[in-house]
Design a protein around this motif. Structure first.
Motif, PDB file in Angstrom:
ATOM      1  N   GLY A  41      32.312 -87.616   1.475  1.00 57.15           N
ATOM      2  CA  GLY A  41      32.372 -88.531   2.595  1.00 57.15           C
ATOM      3  C   GLY A  41      33.774 -88.980   2.714  1.00 57.15           C
ATOM      4  N   LEU A  42      34.249 -90.226   2.365  1.00 62.44           N
ATOM      5  CA  LEU A  42      35.509 -90.600   2.632  1.00 62.44           C
ATOM      6  C   LEU A  42      36.532 -90.131   1.624  1.00 62.44           C
ATOM      7  CD1 LEU A  42      35.106 -94.420   3.429  1.00 62.44           C
ATOM      8  CD2 LEU A  42      36.056 -92.799   5.061  1.00 62.44           C
ATOM      9  N   ASP A  43      35.754 -89.460   0.460  1.00 60.08           N
ATOM     10  CA  ASP A  43      36.549 -88.645  -0.488  1.00 60.08           C
ATOM     11  C   ASP A  43      35.938 -87.433  -0.542  1.00 60.08           C
ATOM     12  OD1 ASP A  43      38.692 -90.380  -1.923  1.00 60.08           O
ATOM     13  OD2 ASP A  43      36.971 -91.577  -2.441  1.00 60.08           O
ATOM     14  N   VAL A  44      36.620 -86.403  -1.106  1.00 61.25           N
ATOM     15  CA  VAL A  44      36.081 -85.070  -1.105  1.00 61.25           C
ATOM     16  C   VAL A  44      35.074 -85.030  -2.395  1.00 61.25           C
ATOM     17  CG1 VAL A  44      38.064 -83.998  -2.461  1.00 61.25           C
ATOM     18  CG2 VAL A  44      36.595 -82.571  -1.281  1.00 61.25           C
ATOM     19  N   HIS A  45      35.476 -85.854  -3.245  1.00 58.46           N
ATOM     20  CA  HIS A  45      34.461 -86.115  -4.516  1.00 58.46           C
ATOM     21  C   HIS A  45      34.168 -87.597  -4.320  1.00 58.46           C
ATOM     22  CE1 HIS A  45      36.298 -82.597  -6.739  1.00 58.46           C
ATOM     23  NE2 HIS A  45      35.469 -82.214  -5.985  1.00 58.46           N
ATOM     24  N   ASP A  46      33.120 -87.665  -3.268  1.00 55.72           N
ATOM     25  CA  ASP A  46      32.806 -89.156  -3.050  1.00 55.72           C
ATOM     26  C   ASP A  46      32.053 -89.750  -4.210  1.00 55.72           C
ATOM     27  OD1 ASP A  46      33.556 -90.589  -0.512  1.00 55.72           O
ATOM     28  OD2 ASP A  46      31.281 -90.835  -0.280  1.00 55.72           O
ATOM     29  N   PRO A  47      32.322 -91.106  -4.283  1.00 58.35           N
ATOM     30  CA  PRO A  47      31.612 -91.778  -5.644  1.00 58.35           C
ATOM     31  C   PRO A  47      30.193 -91.820  -5.265  1.00 58.35           C
ATOM     32  CG  PRO A  47      32.730 -93.392  -4.173  1.00 58.35           C
ATOM     33  CD  PRO A  47      33.090 -91.929  -3.819  1.00 58.35           C
ATOM     34  N   GLY A  48      29.313 -91.888  -6.658  1.00 56.66           N
ATOM     35  CA  GLY A  48      27.987 -91.924  -6.290  1.00 56.66           C
ATOM     36  C   GLY A  48      27.284 -92.089  -7.763  1.00 56.66           C
ATOM     37  N   ASN A  49      26.066 -92.415  -7.862  1.00 54.84           N
ATOM     38  CA  ASN A  49      25.371 -92.617  -9.207  1.00 54.84           C
ATOM     39  C   ASN A  49      24.953 -91.514  -9.929  1.00 54.84           C
ATOM     40  OD1 ASN A  49      25.945 -95.385  -9.423  1.00 54.84           O
ATOM     41  ND2 ASN A  49      24.428 -95.651  -7.816  1.00 54.84           N
TER      42      ASN A  49
END
Length: 542
Positions: free
Chosen positions: A454-462
Motif C-alpha cells: 500500500g503506502l509502504d511496500v511492507h504495509d502494516p496489518g494485523n
C-alpha cells in the motif's frame, strides 16, 4: 455577461489549467478526512493523537535526500511536505474566540525565498482550501500554542526514532516540533514501557530471587530481539548481577519503574492505523492497481530488452525508465536486480555486476504511484532460454506460487499460503536430491510469502485472516548460493516469483498478471523485439 468578458474568462481558465500540468489523481481530501474520522472513532474519551510528518534527511553536505512523507501522516492528512504536525482530538475543543474544532494541522510557513530555491509550499491557506482542514496553522504556532497535553487521559503518539537533526534552516523543523511536544507533554522515556519491556519488568518483579537466573536468560534473548533494551541500565545490571542483595535492590527499582504513571501511549496509533490501512478503499485500489500494472509492464519491457552484455544497473534503469514514463514519482523501495549468485542475496541492491552473461537475473522492483507502491518480482534467463537446472528449480517455485495464490480467499488464514508453498518447495528440493529428506531443515527458502502492500511496500496489518480488498503479495523463492551443500550444478540459482494479489468475493485476482510467469511465456516474451534494441549510445571509452 458580455461576450468578450466570457471569452476572456474561458481563455484564462483553459490557460491556467494548461500551465499547471501537475498530477491531479492523488487521493481526495474527503478520503483523508474519512480516515481521521475513523481513527477518532477508535479513540477513548478525553484523548488526543499527535502525528508528525517526516523530516528532511541529509544526503551529504548541503544536499538532502528527495523528501518522502511518513505514510501514516500522509494517510491522515494528504500533506506532502516536511515539518508538519497533526493534532487530533477525541472530542470538540473550543478556542478563546469560541471556534469549535476537533483537529489542527500545523504546516510549513510560507517563505518566498525558501520557495524560490525548493519549490512552492502549501501554507495555511492551502491546507484549508486544498486539504479540507477547518483549522490549520504554521508550525511555529505549535511551538507557541499553549497546548496542555497533561490534561488528557491518553496522548497517542508513534514511537520516536530520533533520526532527525536540527539544521537550523527553519524555526519549526520536525526536530523543533518534537522537542516542543516532549516539553509540553512532560515526555520522559524512562516512564515509557514498550510491551516487551513491560512484560520483562513484570517477570523481574514477580519472580523470586532464587529463580532469577532463568529471568536473566530471558532478558538475554529479549535483548537479541530488541537491542534498545541494552540502554536500560538497571535491567542490564540485573541480568549480570550475582550478589543477592544487589539483585533485590534492582528488583525494587524495576518494580517502581513498572508503576510509573504516564498518559502517553505509543502503541495505539500503530495498532489502529494498521487495522485501517490493511483493507483498501476503491479510491486506494485505483492508485495501487496502477502502480502494480506499471511495475508489471516494466518487467515485460526488460524481458524484451535483456541481453547477456547488459549490466545489472542498465536493467534497473530500464525498469525505472518505464516507471517515470508512466508518471510514477519514485521506486517504492531500492530496486533489486541480481544476476547469478547475486540473486541469492534477498535484499541485494548494489546492482553493480557489469555483465549478466548467461545467468538467471532476479528482478524485484516496484513503482510508487501517488504514494502507493507495488512489489513485483520476476526471474528470467539473461540469454532468453532456461537451462535444464534453472527450469527445474523455476517450476518448483511456480507450482508453490500457484498453490499459494489459490488460498487467497476471504476468511482464510494469511499463514496458509506460506505453509502450502513450504511443503511444495521441500518436496521439490527432495525430489531433485538437493535436500536429503522432506523434513530436513535447510537455508534455501528463508522467508515467508505474504505481506500487505500500500503506502509502504511492507504495509502494516494485523496478519490474521484475508479480508475483501486487501492486497497481499505471494512470493515463494528458492536460493542456492555458491558453496551450498548440494551438487554444484545447482549453485548460483536464485529464483523468486512475486505477484500482488487482490482479495475479492469471487476469489484472488492477480494484479500483476501482465508480466509473464511460466517458463514458456517468459521465453516467448524474451524472443520479441524491444524498442530499445536500436538505442545505442556513444562508446565513452574510445
Amino acid at each position: 455577461m458580455q461576450p468578450f468578458k466570457f471569452i476572456l474568462i474561458a481563455f484564462l481558465a483553459i490557460t491556467c489549467n494548461g500551465f499547471s500540468q501537475t498530477p491531479s489523481d492523488f487521493l481526495s481530501k474527503d478520503f483523508h478526512k474519512s480516515k481521521r474520522d475513523a481513527l477518532r472513532a477508535k479513540m477513548p474519551k478525553n484523548s488526543v493523537a499527535v502525528v508528525f510528518a517526516n523530516p528532511l534527511r541529509n544526503r551529504a553536505n548541503d544536499v538532502d535526500y528527495v523528501f518522502h512523507q511518513d505514510p501514516n501522516f500522509y494517510y491522515l492528512t494528504g500533506y506532502r511536505e516536511p515539518n508538519g504536525v497533526l493534532v487530533l482530538f477525541s472530542e470538540n475543543q473550543t478556542d478563546e474566540n469560541g471556534l469549535v474544532y476537533n483537529e489542527v494541522l500545523y504546516v510549513q510557513k510560507k517563505n518566498k525565498r525558501a520557495e524560490q530555491w525548493n519549490g512552492k509550499r502549501l501554507g495555511v491557506e492551502g491546507a484549508i482550501n486544498e486539504l479540507g482542514f477547518k483549522v490549520a496553522k504554521n508550525g511555529e504556532d505549535f511551538i507557541n500554542d499553549k497546548l496542555d497535553f497533561k490534561k488528557f487521559d491518553r496522548v497517542f503518539i508513534e514511537k520516536f526514532n530520533d533520526d532527525y537533526r536540527n539544521s537550523a534552516r527553519e524555526k519549526a523543523e520536525v526536530y523543533d516540533l518534537v522537542l516542543s511536544f516532549k516539553e509540553k507533554a512532560d515526555f520522559n522515556p524512562k516512564n515509557f514501557l514498550s510491551p516487551l519491556k513491560k512484560q520483562i519488568y513484570e517477570m523481574v518483579k514477580s519472580t523470586p530471587i532464587e529463580n532469577s537466573a532463568n529471568v536473566a536468560q530471558i532478558i538475554g534473548r529479549a535483548v537479541a530481539y530488541d537491542a534498545s533494551l541494552k540502554n536500560d541500565e538497571d535491567l542490564m545490571k540485573f541480568k549480570e548481577a550475582t550478589d543477592v542483595n544487589l539483585k533485590k535492590d534492582l528488583q525494587q527499582k524495576i518494580a517502581l519503574k513498572l508503576n510509573a504513571k504516564t498518559n502517553i501511549d505509543v502503541t495505539f496509533l500503530s495498532r489502529n492505523l494498521a487495522t485501517l490501512r490493511e483493507v483498501k478503499t476503491k479510491e486506494e485500489l485505483v492508485l495501487l492497481t496502477k502502480a502494480v500494472r506499471i511495475s508489471a509492464i516494466g518487467q515485460v519491457e526488460v524481458m524484451k530488452a535483456m541481453k547477456p552484455h547488459m549490466s545489472e544497473t542498465e536493467l534497473q534503469g530500464i525498469h525505472e525508465f518505464v516507471y517515470k514514463k508512466y508518471g510514477a514519482e519514485y521506486e517504492g523501495y531500492p530496486s533489486i536486480v541480481g544476476a547469478g549468485n547475486n540473486g541469492c542475496i534477498l535484499h541485494y541492491i548494489e546492482n553493480n555486476k557489469t555483465k549478466v552473461g548467461n545467468d538467471l537475473v532476479l528482478m524485484d522492483l516496484g513503482a510508487e504511484y501517488r504514494g502507493y507502491t507495488a512489489d513485483v518480482t520476476r526471474t528470467i534467463p539473461a540469454n532468453g532460454k532456461f537451462t535444464e537446472e534453472q527450469k527445474a528449480i523455476y517450476e518448483i517455485v511456480y507450482k508453490a506460487q500457484e498453490a499459494g495464490i489459490a488460498a487467497y480467499k476471504i476468511g482464510e488464514s494469511m499463514a496458509k499460503p506460506n505453509l502450502i508453498s513450504k511443503k511444495i518447495v521441500d518436496e521439490g528440493l527432495f525430489k531433485l536430491g538437493i535436500i536429503k529428506s522432506i523434513d530436513e531443515k535447510h537455508p534455501y527458502y528463508p522467508h515467508g510469502t505474504s505481506h500487505h502492500i500500500g503506502l509502504d511496500v511492507h504495509d502494516p496489518g494485523n496478519y490474521g485472516n484475508f479480508e475483501e480488498n486487501m492486497v497481499v503479495t505471494m512470493e515463494p523463492g528458492i536460493y542456492i548460493p555458491e558453496g551450498s551443500n548440494c551438487d554444484k550444478k545447482w549453485w548460483g540459482i536464485g529464483i523468486r516469483i512475486e505477484d500482488d494479489i487482490l482479495i475479492t468475493k469471487s476469489g484472488p485476482k492477480n494484479l500483476s498478471a501482465e508480466a509473464p510467469r511460466t517458463v514458456e511465456e517468459i521465453e516467448k516474451m524474451m524472443a520479441k523485439k524491444s524498442v530499445l534494441d536500436d538505442f545505442v549510445l556513444p562508446d565513452l571509452d574510445k
